[in-house]
Design a protein around this motif. Structure first.
Motif, PDB file in Angstrom:
ATOM      1  N   MET A 243     -40.717 -42.305  12.518  1.00  0.00           N
ATOM      2  CA  MET A 243     -40.205 -42.499  11.163  1.00  0.00           C
ATOM      3  C   MET A 243     -38.702 -42.801  11.130  1.00  0.00           C
ATOM      4  O   MET A 243     -37.990 -42.417  10.201  1.00  0.00           O
ATOM      5  CB  MET A 243     -40.551 -41.295  10.289  1.00  0.00           C
ATOM      6  CG  MET A 243     -41.971 -41.351   9.778  1.00  0.00           C
ATOM      7  SD  MET A 243     -42.155 -42.699   8.568  1.00  0.00           S
ATOM      8  CE  MET A 243     -43.921 -42.660   8.298  1.00  0.00           C
ATOM      9  N   LEU A 244     -38.245 -43.459  12.193  1.00  0.00           N
ATOM     10  CA  LEU A 244     -36.880 -44.021  12.202  1.00  0.00           C
ATOM     11  C   LEU A 244     -37.036 -45.525  12.310  1.00  0.00           C
ATOM     12  O   LEU A 244     -38.070 -46.001  12.789  1.00  0.00           O
ATOM     13  CB  LEU A 244     -36.120 -43.515  13.423  1.00  0.00           C
ATOM     14  CG  LEU A 244     -35.717 -42.047  13.427  1.00  0.00           C
ATOM     15  CD1 LEU A 244     -35.161 -41.668  14.792  1.00  0.00           C
ATOM     16  CD2 LEU A 244     -34.685 -41.765  12.345  1.00  0.00           C
ATOM     17  N   GLU A 245     -36.021 -46.282  11.900  1.00  0.00           N
ATOM     18  CA  GLU A 245     -36.149 -47.717  12.117  1.00  0.00           C
ATOM     19  C   GLU A 245     -35.825 -48.026  13.580  1.00  0.00           C
ATOM     20  O   GLU A 245     -35.200 -47.228  14.278  1.00  0.00           O
ATOM     21  CB  GLU A 245     -35.288 -48.515  11.147  1.00  0.00           C
ATOM     22  CG  GLU A 245     -33.826 -48.418  11.407  1.00  0.00           C
ATOM     23  CD  GLU A 245     -33.012 -49.165  10.360  1.00  0.00           C
ATOM     24  OE1 GLU A 245     -33.440 -50.221   9.881  1.00  0.00           O
ATOM     25  OE2 GLU A 245     -31.922 -48.672  10.042  1.00  0.00           O
ATOM     26  N   ASP A 291     -39.718 -50.191  19.541  1.00  0.00           N
ATOM     27  CA  ASP A 291     -40.778 -49.220  19.274  1.00  0.00           C
ATOM     28  C   ASP A 291     -41.606 -49.732  18.103  1.00  0.00           C
ATOM     29  O   ASP A 291     -41.172 -49.686  16.961  1.00  0.00           O
ATOM     30  CB  ASP A 291     -40.138 -47.861  18.948  1.00  0.00           C
ATOM     31  CG  ASP A 291     -41.178 -46.788  18.697  1.00  0.00           C
ATOM     32  OD1 ASP A 291     -42.369 -47.139  18.504  1.00  0.00           O
ATOM     33  OD2 ASP A 291     -40.804 -45.601  18.693  1.00  0.00           O
ATOM     34  N   ARG A 292     -42.796 -50.242  18.409  1.00  0.00           N
ATOM     35  CA  ARG A 292     -43.638 -50.880  17.385  1.00  0.00           C
ATOM     36  C   ARG A 292     -44.060 -49.925  16.277  1.00  0.00           C
ATOM     37  O   ARG A 292     -44.357 -50.357  15.168  1.00  0.00           O
ATOM     38  CB  ARG A 292     -44.874 -51.508  18.033  1.00  0.00           C
ATOM     39  CG  ARG A 292     -44.539 -52.685  18.933  1.00  0.00           C
ATOM     40  CD  ARG A 292     -44.118 -53.883  18.115  1.00  0.00           C
ATOM     41  NE  ARG A 292     -43.511 -54.904  18.938  1.00  0.00           N
ATOM     42  CZ  ARG A 292     -42.705 -55.855  18.476  1.00  0.00           C
ATOM     43  NH1 ARG A 292     -42.397 -55.898  17.203  1.00  0.00           N
ATOM     44  NH2 ARG A 292     -42.192 -56.753  19.274  1.00  0.00           N
ATOM     45  N   ASN A 293     -44.099 -48.624  16.586  1.00  0.00           N
ATOM     46  CA  ASN A 293     -44.464 -47.676  15.531  1.00  0.00           C
ATOM     47  C   ASN A 293     -43.410 -47.642  14.428  1.00  0.00           C
ATOM     48  O   ASN A 293     -43.651 -47.141  13.337  1.00  0.00           O
ATOM     49  CB  ASN A 293     -44.642 -46.265  16.106  1.00  0.00           C
ATOM     50  CG  ASN A 293     -46.002 -46.095  16.743  1.00  0.00           C
ATOM     51  OD1 ASN A 293     -46.977 -46.734  16.321  1.00  0.00           O
ATOM     52  ND2 ASN A 293     -46.079 -45.262  17.753  1.00  0.00           N
ATOM     53  N   THR A 361     -49.412 -45.181  15.684  1.00  0.00           N
ATOM     54  CA  THR A 361     -50.129 -44.230  16.547  1.00  0.00           C
ATOM     55  C   THR A 361     -49.501 -42.837  16.445  1.00  0.00           C
ATOM     56  O   THR A 361     -49.991 -41.890  17.043  1.00  0.00           O
ATOM     57  CB  THR A 361     -50.116 -44.695  18.021  1.00  0.00           C
ATOM     58  OG1 THR A 361     -48.761 -44.749  18.467  1.00  0.00           O
ATOM     59  CG2 THR A 361     -50.761 -46.064  18.182  1.00  0.00           C
ATOM     60  N   GLN A 362     -48.387 -42.741  15.659  1.00  0.00           N
ATOM     61  CA  GLN A 362     -47.737 -41.432  15.504  1.00  0.00           C
ATOM     62  C   GLN A 362     -47.859 -40.863  14.098  1.00  0.00           C
ATOM     63  O   GLN A 362     -47.544 -39.706  13.866  1.00  0.00           O
ATOM     64  CB  GLN A 362     -46.245 -41.551  15.852  1.00  0.00           C
ATOM     65  CG  GLN A 362     -45.971 -41.733  17.328  1.00  0.00           C
ATOM     66  CD  GLN A 362     -44.510 -42.049  17.578  1.00  0.00           C
ATOM     67  OE1 GLN A 362     -43.978 -43.029  17.054  1.00  0.00           O
ATOM     68  NE2 GLN A 362     -43.848 -41.236  18.366  1.00  0.00           N
ATOM     69  N   HIS A 363     -48.268 -41.703  13.116  1.00  0.00           N
ATOM     70  CA  HIS A 363     -48.272 -41.250  11.716  1.00  0.00           C
ATOM     71  C   HIS A 363     -49.285 -42.064  10.915  1.00  0.00           C
ATOM     72  O   HIS A 363     -49.166 -43.285  10.852  1.00  0.00           O
ATOM     73  CB  HIS A 363     -46.858 -41.439  11.138  1.00  0.00           C
ATOM     74  CG  HIS A 363     -46.596 -40.566   9.963  1.00  0.00           C
ATOM     75  ND1 HIS A 363     -47.386 -40.546   8.849  1.00  0.00           N
ATOM     76  CD2 HIS A 363     -45.616 -39.662   9.729  1.00  0.00           C
ATOM     77  CE1 HIS A 363     -46.906 -39.678   7.975  1.00  0.00           C
ATOM     78  NE2 HIS A 363     -45.823 -39.121   8.493  1.00  0.00           N
ATOM     79  N   LEU A 367     -48.032 -48.127   8.006  1.00  0.00           N
ATOM     80  CA  LEU A 367     -48.674 -49.376   8.428  1.00  0.00           C
ATOM     81  C   LEU A 367     -47.652 -50.124   9.273  1.00  0.00           C
ATOM     82  O   LEU A 367     -46.492 -50.257   8.865  1.00  0.00           O
ATOM     83  CB  LEU A 367     -49.060 -50.226   7.205  1.00  0.00           C
ATOM     84  CG  LEU A 367     -50.426 -49.917   6.574  1.00  0.00           C
ATOM     85  CD1 LEU A 367     -50.491 -48.500   6.058  1.00  0.00           C
ATOM     86  CD2 LEU A 367     -50.727 -50.900   5.455  1.00  0.00           C
ATOM     87  N   THR A 368     -48.067 -50.593  10.446  1.00  0.00           N
ATOM     88  CA  THR A 368     -47.083 -51.149  11.375  1.00  0.00           C
ATOM     89  C   THR A 368     -47.459 -52.547  11.861  1.00  0.00           C
ATOM     90  O   THR A 368     -48.637 -52.903  11.910  1.00  0.00           O
ATOM     91  CB  THR A 368     -46.912 -50.240  12.615  1.00  0.00           C
ATOM     92  OG1 THR A 368     -48.161 -50.164  13.311  1.00  0.00           O
ATOM     93  CG2 THR A 368     -46.468 -48.848  12.242  1.00  0.00           C
TER      94      THR A 368
END
Ligand code: FAD
Length: 412
Positions: A243-245, A291-293, A361-363, A367-368
């Protein structure tokens, strides 16, 4: 030609006909007024972290405020009695986390819990950003705006701003109903923010206001701690959830100059250490691997606020928190992430094996873009998630980002 894909965190969206970056207050007002007087579609963009824009070419004007000054008008003023309030003003184009880092360095309390939220100071008041027990609303003294209706500047007070959960009068001016754009002033509010004045407290300590954060710090909710430690803990907890850019975005020419260099470097170092602990080496360019997430708009759906009747239809173990409905009556807030997960859309969910948009995959709530996604791909994912939740629980999830040319109908 700059495209929305270049200047949004989701990394999707079509080419822009006119992209303007005014460097003065009058230049900003003129750019907005010029677009309005010609009847051109207008997007005043900040960090592009709460925007999902269609892949189609955008024939209007996109304005990004290049003014980023932060000043402390009280600095030379004598302290009166025990009042420890310090006013601090930031131009709308200032990067939000640059602002937070500056206040923490200065020994000011009030926004440390909002560390790491992407975007700008100008947009922070549009949706009343919040996280870890803090909301920007509690620190805002006044907001200087350009009123596109009356064509005047105004100073809006917190009473004028009518802040609520991810809500303000600025946001309200864009919508006829939740997620339904108003005829005028969409996707940019009637009030364009020029600068924000905050009232913070002179204190090197802040209050830990959220359970998860308290756990990470090994303290109790309500305990007082150094704001610098709260900031670092927030950044760690956010990193663990994607949840960081992604700070590597600031190395692209389209984002150059939009964030302070020292802070970009600190963010790149933090990402490199996250990569390292996951066994990922630096990329060929010497930078941490993206980081694609983090290529998302953060939480994509708002936590629904339901009537007591609607909430009683949810399974017993669904989260329930007291909340207020838009008409002022009491309601029940539930968790969009819980609904999505229990509707069968788990972390990493995608509509097809080869789809290039997926849930983080973390939250579950993010939507990523996994690399090659288009706005159409993200829209397909959003619709699939919305439909699953509707079918399972009868609840319609409302997107949190400003959706331009996509997802304008809720129940499709
Ligand atoms: C990884 C990630 C995590 C996130 N976490 C959180 C979180 O914890 N809490 C939270 O609340 N949000 C969160 N968000 C959402 C986002 O960061 C915030 O909504 C942020 O305030 C958006 O700022 P921006 O400058 O990027 O706005 P943009 O996306 O550029 O614009 C959003 C809207 O604001 C309008 N706007 C922009 N600038 C101005 C201005 N000067 N005047 C008037 N209108 C303006 C735009 O026209 C548009 O309607 C997250 C996003 C991401 C990508």
């Amino acid at each position: 030609m700059t495209s929305f894909a270049d200047i949004t965190t989701m990394g999707v969206g079509g080419p822009i006909a006119h992209f303007i970056e005014p460097t003065t207050r009058v230049g900003l007002i003129e750019a907005v007024e010029d677009a309005d007087s010609k009847g051109l579609p207008l997007v005043v963009i900040g960090g592009g972290s709460n925007l999902l824009v269609s892949d189609e070419p955008f024939g209007g004007v996109v304005v990004r405020d290049a003014r980023r000054q932060i000043t402390v008008p009280d600095e030379a003023a004598p302290v009166e009695g025990s009042d420890r309030t310090v006013h601090i003003n930031a131009e709308a184009g200032a990067n939000w986390d640059d602002f937070v880092a500056f206040t923490v360095q200065l020994g000011l309390e009030g926004v440390e819990g909002l560390s790491g939220i992407p975007g700008t100071v100008g947009a922070s008041v549009v949706q009343n950003i919040g996280a870890y027990g803090q909301e920007v609303a509690t620190s805002v003294e006044s907001v200087e705006v350009w009123d596109r209706e009356t064509k005047t500047t105004r100073d809006l007070t917190p009473a004028d701003l009518r802040f609520g959960y991810r809500y303000s009068a600025l946001k309200a001016s864009m919508y006829a109903a939740p997620a339904r754009p108003a005829d005028r002033f969409f996707p940019t509010p009637r009030y364009v923010v020029l600068s924000v004045t905050f009232a913070l407290t002179h204190s090197a300590e802040g209050t830990v206001g959220y359970e998860q954060l308290a756990k990470a710090l090994g303290v109790e909710v309500g305990d007082r701690m150094a704001t610098a430690d709260i900031r670092e803990a927030v950044l760690k907890v956010r990193a663990a959830k994607g949840m960081l850019e992604d700070p590597t975005r600031y190395t692209s020419p389209a984002m150059a100059g939009t964030k302070r260099e020292a802070n970009i470097l600190a963010d790149l170092r933090r990402l490199a250490s996250v990569n390292e602990s996951a066994g990922i080496a630096l990329g060929d360019d010497g930078l941490p691997v993206p980081d694609r997430n983090r290529h998302s708009c953060g939480s994509f759906f708002m936590n629904p606020i339901l009537t007591a009747d609607e909430a009683s239809a949810l399974p017993e173990d669904a989260p329930r928190f007291p909340a207020t409905l838009p008409d002022g009556t009491s309601g029940v807030k539930t968790s969009a992430a819980w609904l999505i997960d229990h509707a069968g859309c788990h972390k990493g969910y995608r509509v097809a094996d080869d789809a290039s948009a997926s849930l983080s995959t973390q939250h579950t709530l993010a939507l990523t873009n996994r690399g090659e996604a288009t706005a159409t791909d993200v829209e397909a994912l959003a619709r699939a998630v919305q439909r699953a939740v509707k079918d399972h629980f009868g609840v319609t999830l409302v997107p949190e980002p400003v959706c331009v040319g996509v997802l304008s109908d809720l129940d499709a």
